[in-house]
Scaffold this active site. Structure first.
Site, PDB file in Angstrom:
ATOM      1  N   ALA A 184       9.830  84.639   0.771  1.00 30.72           N
ATOM      2  CA  ALA A 184      10.266  84.738  -0.621  1.00 30.72           C
ATOM      3  C   ALA A 184      11.257  83.619  -0.913  1.00 30.72           C
ATOM      4  CB  ALA A 184      10.915  86.096  -0.878  1.00 30.72           C
ATOM      5  N   GLY A 186      14.113  82.414  -3.969  1.00 32.68           N
ATOM      6  CA  GLY A 186      14.850  82.658  -5.206  1.00 32.68           C
ATOM      7  C   GLY A 186      16.079  81.769  -5.204  1.00 32.68           C
ATOM      8  N   GLY A 197      18.081  80.584  -1.820  1.00 29.85           N
ATOM      9  CA  GLY A 197      17.052  79.846  -1.104  1.00 29.85           C
ATOM     10  C   GLY A 197      15.865  80.681  -0.705  1.00 29.85           C
ATOM     11  N   ALA A 199      13.669  83.355   2.344  1.00 29.99           N
ATOM     12  CA  ALA A 199      13.693  84.347   3.410  1.00 29.99           C
ATOM     13  C   ALA A 199      12.307  84.378   4.034  1.00 29.99           C
ATOM     14  CB  ALA A 199      14.068  85.721   2.860  1.00 29.99           C
ATOM     15  N   CYS A 215       9.854  91.757  -5.254  1.00 31.80           N
ATOM     16  CA  CYS A 215       9.708  90.651  -6.210  1.00 31.80           C
ATOM     17  C   CYS A 215       9.032  91.104  -7.504  1.00 31.80           C
ATOM     18  CB  CYS A 215       8.944  89.481  -5.595  1.00 31.80           C
ATOM     19  SG  CYS A 215       9.711  88.843  -4.091  1.00 31.80           S
TER      20      CYS A 215
END
Length: 266
Positions: A184, A186, A197, A199, A215
């Site tokens: 992910a 973000g 950043g 994951a 999400c």
């Protein structure tokens, strides 16, 4: 560009509490904005925690009232915890800032990382992050023994997998051969400097994702390197590989904003 600096904050028994890492991000962000330090990537594991980006809806949060930390990044709700490599690249970008290009660079580094372990991953149009693409819809096994035509997710935009049994759980998306997210992303850009950043799920217990709508996506699930490869993979193995690909992509990137093609006037 100057050389990218990596800071390994803590892993395993030394996993870093989310608030501590967030405070450190802000400190590093201020130093980078003032040109006191080079572009820096913080790498770490967190103890189990749910964090919600600015676009998170109330009905995507845990139904049992599990605490969630609201943060100032983009995106929606996700989980961080053991077995997940978290990276916070704090990088100064030229103006006008091209946020999408920054996200694409992070995706590229993680796609290359997964490839080095023998796992092919991809992007999904309109959805950030790194994905494992599922089978075509008509070739997937039907959840709960239903014909796919009767899959409630196809007809109910508010379908809640948490209230409909494990056959719909995000952690079981691989068994259903659906699209599933392995990393992910973000971010936030403030004063031209990035924060937050990615994951990357290395070997976490993905059942943590079953308490939320990860999400905000109801028709796909989550994956991990270990789960997809069918063998144990550790953060210790992945860390130097991820660092190398992040360095290759971020240090060698052309940070000029993408040119937007203008349609000639009729």
């Amino acid at each position: 560009m100057s050389e990218l600096r990596f800071v390994r904050m803590g892993f395993g028994d030394e996993a870093v509490e989310y608030q501590e890492a967030w405070d450190e991000q802000r400190r590093v962000h201020a130093a980078r904005f003032a040109d006191e330090i080079p572009d820096t990537v913080l790498l770490l594991e967190h103890p189990p925690v749910y964090t919600a980006g600015r676009r998170t809806a109330d009905n995507e949060r845990p139904l049992d009232g599990t605490p969630v930390i609201d943060v100032d990044r983009g995106g929606k709700i996700t989980w961080h915890g053991p077995g997940q490599l978290v990276g916070y690249p704090i990088q100064k970008l030229p103006r006008p800032v091209d946020v999408v290009a920054h996200v694409r660079r992070l995706e590229e580094a993680l796609i290359r990382t997964c490839a080095e372990f023998g796992l092919e991953t991809s992007r999904v149009e309109g959805r950030s992050g790194v994905w494992i693409l599922g089978d075509p819809v008509d070739q997937r096994p039907a959840p709960g023994g239903l014909a796919l035509d009767f899959d409630p997710r196809l007809h109910d935009e508010e379908f809640d997998p948490r209230m409909n049994g494990p056959e719909y759980a995000p952690s079981n998306a691989g068994q259903r051969r659906e699209d599933r997210k392995i990393a992910a992303i973000g971010i936030r850009v403030a004063k031209g400097v990035t924060m937050h950043g990615f994951a990357l799920n290395v070997n976490p217990d993905n059942k943590w994702f079953d308490r939320i709508i990860p999400c905000g996506i109801r028709d796909a699930g989550v994956a991990s390197l270990a789960g997809e490869l069918g063998r144990d993979v550790t953060i210790e193995e992945v860390l130097p590989v991820a660092e190398r690909h992040l360095r290759e992509v971020l240090e060698n990137a052309d940070l000029k904003p993408r040119e937007i093609e203008k349609t000639p006037a009729a």
